[in-house]
Write a protein that holds these residues in place. Sequence first.
Motif, PDB file in Angstrom:
ATOM      1  N   ALA A   1      -8.950 -19.659  65.505  1.00 49.96           N
ATOM      2  CA  ALA A   1      -9.323 -18.975  64.263  1.00 49.96           C
ATOM      3  C   ALA A   1      -9.469 -17.476  64.489  1.00 49.96           C
ATOM      4  CB  ALA A   1     -10.621 -19.561  63.716  1.00 49.96           C
ATOM      5  N   ALA A   2     -10.129 -17.094  65.580  1.00 50.25           N
ATOM      6  CA  ALA A   2     -10.317 -15.671  65.877  1.00 50.25           C
ATOM      7  C   ALA A   2      -8.983 -14.968  66.079  1.00 50.25           C
ATOM      8  CB  ALA A   2     -11.199 -15.510  67.115  1.00 50.25           C
ATOM      9  N   GLU A   3      -8.063 -15.627  66.780  1.00 51.49           N
ATOM     10  CA  GLU A   3      -6.742 -15.042  67.014  1.00 51.49           C
ATOM     11  C   GLU A   3      -5.932 -14.944  65.722  1.00 51.49           C
ATOM     12  OE1 GLU A   3      -4.770 -13.962  70.009  1.00 51.49           O
ATOM     13  OE2 GLU A   3      -6.892 -13.421  70.254  1.00 51.49           O
ATOM     14  N   MET A   4      -6.105 -15.904  64.826  1.00 52.78           N
ATOM     15  CA  MET A   4      -5.419 -15.829  63.532  1.00 52.78           C
ATOM     16  C   MET A   4      -5.865 -14.571  62.779  1.00 52.78           C
ATOM     17  SD  MET A   4      -3.229 -18.348  62.915  1.00 52.78           S
ATOM     18  CE  MET A   4      -3.089 -18.383  61.131  1.00 52.78           C
ATOM     19  N   PHE A   5      -7.159 -14.288  62.820  1.00 51.82           N
ATOM     20  CA  PHE A   5      -7.669 -13.071  62.179  1.00 51.82           C
ATOM     21  C   PHE A   5      -7.153 -11.819  62.895  1.00 51.82           C
ATOM     22  CE2 PHE A   5     -11.344 -15.684  60.508  1.00 51.82           C
ATOM     23  CZ  PHE A   5     -11.129 -15.400  59.170  1.00 51.82           C
ATOM     24  N   ALA A   6      -7.362 -11.771  64.214  1.00 42.94           N
ATOM     25  CA  ALA A   6      -7.094 -10.549  64.982  1.00 42.94           C
ATOM     26  C   ALA A   6      -5.623 -10.170  64.990  1.00 42.94           C
ATOM     27  CB  ALA A   6      -7.601 -10.732  66.413  1.00 42.94           C
ATOM     28  N   SER A   7      -4.738 -11.151  64.972  1.00 47.82           N
ATOM     29  CA  SER A   7      -3.300 -10.900  65.065  1.00 47.82           C
ATOM     30  C   SER A   7      -2.659 -10.540  63.731  1.00 47.82           C
ATOM     31  CB  SER A   7      -2.604 -12.137  65.636  1.00 47.82           C
ATOM     32  OG  SER A   7      -2.756 -13.234  64.734  1.00 47.82           O
ATOM     33  N   GLY A   8      -3.390 -10.737  62.631  1.00 50.32           N
ATOM     34  CA  GLY A   8      -2.812 -10.526  61.314  1.00 50.32           C
ATOM     35  C   GLY A   8      -2.087 -11.742  60.780  1.00 50.32           C
ATOM     36  N   LEU A   9      -2.038 -12.814  61.588  1.00 54.55           N
ATOM     37  CA  LEU A   9      -1.331 -14.030  61.165  1.00 54.55           C
ATOM     38  C   LEU A   9      -2.049 -14.715  60.003  1.00 54.55           C
ATOM     39  CD1 LEU A   9      -0.290 -15.552  64.631  1.00 54.55           C
ATOM     40  CD2 LEU A   9       1.207 -14.481  62.927  1.00 54.55           C
ATOM     41  N   TYR A  10      -3.370 -14.582  59.945  1.00 50.56           N
ATOM     42  CA  TYR A  10      -4.123 -15.226  58.867  1.00 50.56           C
ATOM     43  C   TYR A  10      -3.733 -14.630  57.514  1.00 50.56           C
ATOM     44  CZ  TYR A  10      -8.138 -17.233  56.371  1.00 50.56           C
ATOM     45  OH  TYR A  10      -8.935 -17.924  55.502  1.00 50.56           O
ATOM     46  N   ALA A  11      -3.664 -13.302  57.444  1.00 47.73           N
ATOM     47  CA  ALA A  11      -3.264 -12.638  56.202  1.00 47.73           C
ATOM     48  C   ALA A  11      -1.821 -12.984  55.847  1.00 47.73           C
ATOM     49  CB  ALA A  11      -3.430 -11.126  56.338  1.00 47.73           C
ATOM     50  N   GLU A  12      -0.965 -13.041  56.859  1.00 45.91           N
ATOM     51  CA  GLU A  12       0.445 -13.396  56.627  1.00 45.91           C
ATOM     52  C   GLU A  12       0.567 -14.815  56.090  1.00 45.91           C
ATOM     53  OE1 GLU A  12       4.426 -14.145  59.386  1.00 45.91           O
ATOM     54  OE2 GLU A  12       2.919 -12.693  60.060  1.00 45.91           O
ATOM     55  N   HIS A  13      -0.183 -15.721  56.705  1.00 43.55           N
ATOM     56  CA  HIS A  13      -0.154 -17.114  56.247  1.00 43.55           C
ATOM     57  C   HIS A  13      -0.658 -17.246  54.817  1.00 43.55           C
ATOM     58  CE1 HIS A  13      -1.045 -21.343  55.767  1.00 43.55           C
ATOM     59  NE2 HIS A  13      -2.305 -21.027  55.550  1.00 43.55           N
ATOM     60  N   ASN A  14      -1.746 -16.565  54.482  1.00 44.93           N
ATOM     61  CA  ASN A  14      -2.318 -16.679  53.139  1.00 44.93           C
ATOM     62  C   ASN A  14      -1.344 -16.209  52.071  1.00 44.93           C
ATOM     63  OD1 ASN A  14      -4.813 -17.833  53.756  1.00 44.93           O
ATOM     64  ND2 ASN A  14      -5.720 -15.845  54.258  1.00 44.93           N
ATOM     65  N   LYS A  15      -0.572 -15.196  52.377  1.00 46.33           N
ATOM     66  CA  LYS A  15       0.433 -14.726  51.421  1.00 46.33           C
ATOM     67  C   LYS A  15       1.472 -15.810  51.157  1.00 46.33           C
ATOM     68  CE  LYS A  15       3.804 -11.040  50.597  1.00 46.33           C
ATOM     69  NZ  LYS A  15       4.448  -9.817  51.134  1.00 46.33           N
ATOM     70  N   LEU A  16       1.948 -16.452  52.220  1.00 38.57           N
ATOM     71  CA  LEU A  16       2.921 -17.545  52.067  1.00 38.57           C
ATOM     72  C   LEU A  16       2.290 -18.739  51.353  1.00 38.57           C
ATOM     73  CD1 LEU A  16       4.583 -17.430  55.606  1.00 38.57           C
ATOM     74  CD2 LEU A  16       5.611 -16.690  53.447  1.00 38.57           C
ATOM     75  N   MET A  17       1.041 -19.019  51.694  1.00 39.65           N
ATOM     76  CA  MET A  17       0.320 -20.140  51.078  1.00 39.65           C
ATOM     77  C   MET A  17       0.232 -19.954  49.570  1.00 39.65           C
ATOM     78  SD  MET A  17      -1.634 -22.903  51.049  1.00 39.65           S
ATOM     79  CE  MET A  17      -2.211 -23.279  52.696  1.00 39.65           C
ATOM     80  N   ARG A  18      -0.132 -18.763  49.140  1.00 39.41           N
ATOM     81  CA  ARG A  18      -0.270 -18.507  47.699  1.00 39.41           C
ATOM     82  C   ARG A  18       1.054 -18.718  46.962  1.00 39.41           C
ATOM     83  NH1 ARG A  18      -4.138 -14.623  49.599  1.00 39.41           N
ATOM     84  NH2 ARG A  18      -2.565 -12.993  49.911  1.00 39.41           N
TER      85      ARG A  18
END
Length: 483
Positions: free
Chosen positions: A367-384
């Motif tokens: 979870a921390a790496e998803m935040f730190a790498s920017g992957l979390y924001a990237e994933h949320n855009k695709l998810m939406r």
Amino acid sequence: MLDIDWRPDRSSPTQLHLQIAGYIKNKISCGEWIVGTKLPSQRTLSDIFDVNRSTIVAAMEELAAEGVIEGNSGGGTVIINDTWTLFPMERAYNWNNYISSGAHQSNQNIIQLINQAEFDPGIIRLGSCEPSPKMIPYGMIQKILKGLPETANFLGYEEPRGSIYLRKEICKYLDTMGIAAEPSSILITSGALQALQLISLGLLHSSSVVYLEKPSYLYSLRTFQSFGMQLSGISIEEEGINIQELFARHRRKRGSMLFTIPTFHNPTGTVMSLERRKALLEKCEMERLPVIEDDVYREIWFDEQPPMPLKALDKNGLVLYVGGMSKNLSPGLRIGWIVGPEQVIGRLADIKMQSDYGSSSLSQYVAAEMFASGLYAEHNKLMRENVRIRRDTALTALNRYFKGIASWNIPAGGYFIWLRLNDGISMYQLFVKALKNKILIHPGDLYEYHSSQYIRISYSNASLDEIDFGIKVLSQLVIEQLK
């Protein structure tokens, strides 16, 4: 609720009722079904075994004749286990007193059926509030796991509040929505549900009154009720909870807390307006009424971002903010968090350590790496983008199959459509018939007692074809009951 995943073999020369009686006796002889266990109703057993009710009656008569079961007036059919033919050497131990004396209440029967059905690979899940496996970013998660540093220990325990790495990253994330928080004011939990359990155990007492919107998904849980607390429902309007009704009630009941889902409310999909949020928090501050804000659906917006959280408006530490990744990233990671005053977080962290000694260290690192790498924001855009397509598919199907017999909201985000039938029907019968057709729904009376007109339709898990087909079949079943 007994776990039954067996069906009689119609190709067998043994009569169906004898097969069913044999199955029940086998469960008893193995000690899986104990003395004092109450069997489901004949109607329920008929549905489970997919046989006529007369077949169930014959099976029950067979078992009663052998002294295996006994029917009590008003108490249903119970296993009495007093026959020597089943237990020639010794009697099975009676665990029933222990089971009935446990502090935590059992799930409602229909919730237990839902929990079992969700793992049926052939089911169309129009009730689930978790993302489809196709929307979980396996590639991103695998990339993080492959990059694990060899020198770090990710399989040991974390400190009581959780991984400091993750809590620092959550602080940065919260800042993007206007919430100022330090790592010491954050507790990592095993999902948002554990957050509610910890609050129940650590901050409330057995006679506490908890306010919530009506309808609310909290009615389907036993979290607060198991500890002797009372849920007090407040009506929800287009802009959010009815503040006037809430504090009129509060003057009479003096409740302990307000639980609210202001963003993409479950089950109605309502988004509380910014003006209503400000007015609600101002009134809660005046009345010193603490707030639990459940914000787990925030990232699933379609056209525009929702208003800032209540916590972003909170200047006096009145709001406990609950967030998590289960709804928009991966339910299996089991990562959630509570944001609140340091003393409160310390209390809840102590109880969590007593409960499970901390959430998965490996999940916290991912979870921390998803935040730190920017992957979390990237994933949320695709998810939406993906969820919006699913929502539009569901709305198209509703317009095609439910026009004239129901009305519904158009969600601005989240996973739910709150479908209102023009006329009331038996929601239990609809649920059972839908399940027979391999369609899993959540009837509205899970979220508001005695509701006979509402169904929560979720478009998050089923495929596009399944959404259209499931809504089509559901409309046919509704029309049959309306005749």
